[in-house]
Structure formats: C-alpha cells, structure tokens
Design an enzyme around this catalytic site. Structure first.
Site, PDB file in Angstrom:
ATOM      1  N   GLY A 163     157.255 103.468 109.448  1.00 33.69           N
ATOM      2  CA  GLY A 163     157.704 104.764 109.285  1.00 33.69           C
ATOM      3  C   GLY A 163     159.231 104.870 109.930  1.00 33.69           C
ATOM      4  O   GLY A 163     159.508 106.069 110.303  1.00 33.69           O
TER       5      GLY A 163
ATOM      6  N   ARG B 171     167.273  91.355 118.607  1.00 33.51           N
ATOM      7  CA  ARG B 171     165.900  92.327 118.705  1.00 33.51           C
ATOM      8  C   ARG B 171     165.058  91.913 119.737  1.00 33.51           C
ATOM      9  O   ARG B 171     164.904  90.714 120.153  1.00 33.51           O
ATOM     10  CB  ARG B 171     165.186  92.504 117.532  1.00 33.51           C
ATOM     11  CG  ARG B 171     164.719  91.274 116.882  1.00 33.51           C
ATOM     12  CD  ARG B 171     163.806  91.782 115.497  1.00 33.51           C
ATOM     13  NE  ARG B 171     163.185  90.212 115.006  1.00 33.51           N
ATOM     14  CZ  ARG B 171     163.702  89.486 114.232  1.00 33.51           C
ATOM     15  NH1 ARG B 171     165.159  89.422 114.272  1.00 33.51           N
ATOM     16  NH2 ARG B 171     163.185  88.401 113.976  1.00 33.51           N
TER      17      ARG B 171
ATOM     18  N   ARG C 207     163.541 104.799 109.363  1.00 31.57           N
ATOM     19  CA  ARG C 207     164.367 105.473 108.367  1.00 31.57           C
ATOM     20  C   ARG C 207     164.778 104.707 107.212  1.00 31.57           C
ATOM     21  O   ARG C 207     165.585 103.846 107.481  1.00 31.57           O
ATOM     22  CB  ARG C 207     165.500 106.086 109.300  1.00 31.57           C
ATOM     23  CG  ARG C 207     166.488 106.912 108.648  1.00 31.57           C
ATOM     24  CD  ARG C 207     167.578 107.508 109.693  1.00 31.57           C
ATOM     25  NE  ARG C 207     168.371 108.575 108.939  1.00 31.57           N
ATOM     26  CZ  ARG C 207     169.622 108.291 108.239  1.00 31.57           C
ATOM     27  NH1 ARG C 207     170.034 106.966 108.185  1.00 31.57           N
ATOM     28  NH2 ARG C 207     170.174 109.126 107.841  1.00 31.57           N
TER      29      ARG C 207
ATOM     30  N   HIS D 287     174.954  88.211 107.400  1.00 33.60           N
ATOM     31  CA  HIS D 287     174.065  88.981 108.145  1.00 33.60           C
ATOM     32  C   HIS D 287     173.720  88.475 109.617  1.00 33.60           C
ATOM     33  O   HIS D 287     173.424  87.377 109.737  1.00 33.60           O
ATOM     34  CB  HIS D 287     172.328  88.762 107.455  1.00 33.60           C
ATOM     35  CG  HIS D 287     171.334  89.166 108.256  1.00 33.60           C
ATOM     36  ND1 HIS D 287     170.575  88.298 108.906  1.00 33.60           N
ATOM     37  CD2 HIS D 287     170.636  90.291 108.511  1.00 33.60           C
ATOM     38  CE1 HIS D 287     169.350  88.640 109.363  1.00 33.60           C
ATOM     39  NE2 HIS D 287     169.705  90.069 109.294  1.00 33.60           N
TER      40      HIS D 287
END
Length: 302
Positions: free
Chosen positions: A258, A110, A260, A106
């Site tokens: 919210g 960000r 995807r 992994h």
C-alpha cells in the site's frame, strides 16, 4: 541493539547529499519535493529532479513505513515473518541522464524489522547499486567496479565477489535472457554480522555511490550524439521498465504494502520506446553493448 533513529538520520542525510550533488552539477534541474503519509502507517519524502541539461530525470525517495503485517512479496521466501508487524525504511534512487553516453544508474539501501510480542525481532539490511550503460566504455566499467569493491573493504575478503555475483544474477531479465547492465553490488537479508557492522556496511555502500557515479557522468556528459544514439537509449530504457515492473522486489513490496504509487514508479524513465524485433547492426557500437558489456564479467581482471 536496533537503532532505527540512527538509520533514519543517515538515510535523510544521504538523500540530501545526492540531491545537492546532482543539482550542483546540473544547474537547470528542477526539484519537486513531496512529503507524504501512508494510510497504514508511516510515510516518506520523495524528491524528483527533472528537465535538466544533463539529467532528464532523477529521483531519490526516502520512506519509513510500518504496519501490522507484511505483504506477500516479503513473506514468500520467509514464512516465519507471517503475522509479524514490520518497519521498513530506506532510500531508493534512479537517475536517467539526457546524453546516451551517460549511463542510467540505480541505488538502494534499506532496513527491515519484523516484530512479534514475546519473540526477538527479526531484522535485515539490503541494497546495492548498479550501472546501466547504453554505450559501453571499459574504463568506466572498471572504475565502477573498483569503487564497488572499495565499498566492501573491511567487511570480508569475499564480500565484493559475493555481492557482485548476486547483482549479476538479480538484475537479469529472464524473458530476454540478458542482464540489465554491467552490475555492481546487490545484497539482501543481511544480518550475519551484528547490527552495528551491518549498518556500517550499508553506510559504506551509500557513501560510495556518488564516488562511483559522478566521475563517469562528468567524463561523458559533453559527448556529442545524434538521433541514432538517442533512439537507442530510448529503446534500451524499455528493458529498464520491463525489469522494474516484472521482477524488482522493491516495486512489488511497495505496491503490495500500500505504498505511494507515484513514489514507487518514480523509477520509470520519462521517455521510452519499444520497437518490434529490433536488432543492432553488425559491428556497431550498439552491437558491442550486447556482445561485450551485457555479459557477466570480472571487470577487475587485468
């Protein structure tokens, strides 16, 4: 000065490089690319590679989402962020190989920015990479951590040790009392340096991922295995699912904001099994994983 566009350009390029590397090695991989928009603001580019001879499934998602308020997962430990608009952009990668002797991995890098009129923006970087073997090899573990340490060079003498420890603590299944794998690097809320230095560190982590992982893949991908090893791999993948659905901050943030759902849950393996109260046979390679590799350890010690 916050450089959103420079970060975005780097992340899209990193996504391209990862896909090119995986598909260059595994010619049978099928690429599914899906560009999407988030109703609340922003969107992303999801890339899933599947049905290869080396990689059963792998994916790397780029997303850049924004909105008027942060979800509970982001403000629980940072109440000063409540009421601020936000931007979040990053790459998130998970690779599930076919051969049980090749580890799952992994990687995530960000940037978060939270803004409010009349106040300075609050920003931070986060990410890292970790390795989840099913059958352990000490030389692979050492190499993985040597490369992780190399990613930290030039950013402080204690940076590798600090983020290695954080990784060991973060990727830990409390309900199982065991780590997910052999760790690597994990960092969050990084803004202790100026923006350019923090961005450079993020790039170093992203750039070292392929250097850390691909040599291990190439060394182990032709190892012969039987149903025994494959069944153990599928059983251990269950731990991966448990961690991602119960503890992973990125999964929680994505679902609560919210995001995807298909892209967020791309990290889950295509095949997995659970078996009630399974225990490894004493003296087996499966037992060695628990006894030697699933223990916090200084892999760079002599």
């Amino acid at each position: 000065m916050i450089q959103i566009e420079a970060v975005k350009a780097y992340l899209l390029d990193l996504q391209d490089r990862v896909c090119d590397s995986l598909m260059g090695l595994d010619k049978e991989l099928q690429l599914i690319e899906d560009s999407w928009e988030r109703p609340g603001g922003g969107g992303g580019r999801s890339r899933v590679m599947r049905d290869g001879s080396i990689f059963e499934q792998g994916g790397i998602n780029f997303s850049h989402v924004y909105g008027d308020g942060l979800p509970a997962s982001a403000t629980a430990h940072r109440p000063e962020l409540a009421g601020r608009s936000f931007q979040a952009l990053g790459d998130s990668l998970v690779i599930h190989p076919m051969n049980p002797y090749v580890p799952t991995t992994h990687m995530n890098v960000r940037l978060f920015v939270a803004e409010k009129d009349g106040e300075d923006p609050i920003w931070w970087f986060g990410g890292g990479f970790d390795l989840t073997p099913f059958y352990g090899f000490e030389e692979d573990a050492r190499y993985w951590h040597e490369t992780a340490k190399a990613a930290c060079e030039g950013f402080g003498e204690d940076t590798y040790a600090k983020y290695k420890k954080w990784c060991d603590e973060y990727f830990f299944l409390k309900h199982r009392q065991e780590p997910r794998g052999i760790g690597g690097l994990f960092y969050d809320d990084l803004n202790e340096w100026d923006f350019d230095t923090c961005f450079s560190f993020m790039q170093s982590v992203g750039d070292h991922f392929l250097k850390a992982y691909m040599p291990i893949v190439e060394k182990r991908m032709d190892t012969e295995y039987s149903d025994r090893e494959r069944n153990f791999q599928l059983y251990r993948r269950g731990r991966y699912v448990e961690f991602n659905l119960v503890y992973d901050r990125g999964t929680l943030f994505g679902l609560q904001s919210g995001g995807r759902t298909e892209s967020i849950l791309m990290s889950l393996p295509p095949n997995v099994r659970w078996q009630y109260n399974w225990q490894p046979e004493a003296g087996s390679a499966e037992a060695e994983l628990y006894e030697v590799f699933l223990k916090p350890r200084d892999w760079l010690a002599a």
